[in-house]
Design an enzyme around this catalytic site. Structure first.
Site, PDB file in Angstrom:
ATOM      1  N   GLU A 144       0.862  -1.184   0.000  1.00 54.65           N
ATOM      2  CA  GLU A 144       0.000   0.000   0.000  1.00 54.65           C
ATOM      3  C   GLU A 144       0.894   1.228   0.000  1.00 54.65           C
ATOM      4  O   GLU A 144       1.921   1.258   0.692  1.00 54.65           O
ATOM      5  CB  GLU A 144      -0.920   0.012   1.223  1.00 54.65           C
ATOM      6  CG  GLU A 144      -1.759   1.281   1.352  1.00 54.65           C
ATOM      7  CD  GLU A 144      -2.660   1.246   2.590  1.00 54.65           C
ATOM      8  OE1 GLU A 144      -3.112   0.133   2.957  1.00 54.65           O
ATOM      9  OE2 GLU A 144      -2.881   2.307   3.193  1.00 54.65           O
ATOM     10  N   GLU A 187      -2.117  11.543   3.797  1.00 54.05           N
ATOM     11  CA  GLU A 187      -3.173  11.373   4.793  1.00 54.05           C
ATOM     12  C   GLU A 187      -3.107  12.522   5.778  1.00 54.05           C
ATOM     13  O   GLU A 187      -2.042  13.055   6.070  1.00 54.05           O
ATOM     14  CB  GLU A 187      -3.035  10.057   5.554  1.00 54.05           C
ATOM     15  CG  GLU A 187      -3.363   8.831   4.754  1.00 54.05           C
ATOM     16  CD  GLU A 187      -3.316   7.579   5.615  1.00 54.05           C
ATOM     17  OE1 GLU A 187      -4.390   7.098   5.995  1.00 54.05           O
ATOM     18  OE2 GLU A 187      -2.195   7.102   5.890  1.00 54.05           O
TER      19      GLU A 187
END
Length: 274
Positions: A154, A159
């Site tokens: 990933e 974020e």
């Protein structure tokens, strides 16, 4: 973004360390010049169906949280939650009941419509704000060649969590380094205007490393150690995801402020170079 139960504990510790942040500007290598895929969001209504699909919470019987105990229901082809408007993509989270969830949002994906092995992926975006928000721009493997998460990897390009409004994080997850073990490779940068100004979030990814940038300032670097797929599964196709989560193990660590809704993430463009 996929599963972060112990990730929250590591992030709390990281907040206390000034050394967690990289303050020096680093020159961008820019080895990728050819534009191979893009969306400028110049249309109206739903995003271009030739480029974007949807992850939805349909069929989730109790908690529509995608493994992170998130609180939102990701809707399908709902312009209330995702649309093109004034040359932008708008992803919008609402305080409203749907299914067993008390909030709605959207998570759009390029899977099987935009899938890349290596290149520069850049997204110019302005983030939502407020306690409980958890926007993300990230990548997952299209073919899951090495197995389910986290074995096939990933890549979290960006974020942010609303209770930590001045910080953006860039993270890599693999079988050896992941949030379930608390070993994920995370670094971040500080900005005072994440919800009021646009920034360019990008990666440059080749067979030897992944570099993460915000406005061409190096945020994180993850190198191929040559020790195999447990540490480097990034020799396969990945696709892009854009979403706003509400609450969850990390985003909801300090609760959700219901007075902030609706909240929007604006995306000016997505561009992929190889």
């Amino acid at each position: 973004m996929y599963s972060f139960s112990p990730f929250n504990r590591l992030i709390k510790a990281a907040v206390l360390s000034v050394a967690f942040f990289m303050s020096a500007d680093v020159a961008l290598a820019q080895p990728f010049k050819k534009l191979v895929w893009s969306d400028e969001f110049n249309g109206t209504g739903l995003p271009d169906a030739n480029k974007w699909g949807y992850d939805t919470a349909m069929g989730c019987p109790k908690i529509c949280g995608w493994g992170n105990n998130e609180l939102q229901y990701y809707t399908h082809k709902n312009t209330r939650n995702v649309r093109q408007e004034n040359g932008m993509l708008v992803v919008e989270a609402h305080k409203e009941k749907m299914g067993n969830a008390q909030y709605t949002s959207a998570r759009i994906v390029t899977k099987n419509k935009g899938d890349w092995k290596y290149g520069r992926i850049e997204v110019r975006a302005k983030l939502p704000a407020g306690r409980g928000m958890w926007p993300a721009i990230w990548m997952l493997p299209t073919d899951a060649k090495y197995g389910g998460w986290p074995h096939s990897g990933e890549i979290d390009i960006m974020e942010n969590v609303g209770y930590w409004p001045d910080s953006v994080l860039a993270t890599v997850h693999t079988n050896a380094f992941n949030g379930m073990k608390g070993t994920q490779k995370t670094k971040g940068l500080n900005f005072k205007d994440l919800s009021t100004a646009f920034h360019v979030y990008s990666i440059e990814w080749d067979a030897t490393k992944i570099r993460f940038y915000v406005d061409d300032q190096l945020c994180n670097e993850f190198k191929n150690t040559g020790k195999g797929k447990d540490e480097w599964p990034f020799d396969q196709r990945f696709h892009l995801l854009i979403n706003i989560a509400v609450g969850g193990n990390w985003g909801g660590a300090k609760g959700v402020d219901d007075s902030i809704f609706p909240q929007k993430m604006f995306v000016d463009y997505v561009r992929v170079y190889q």
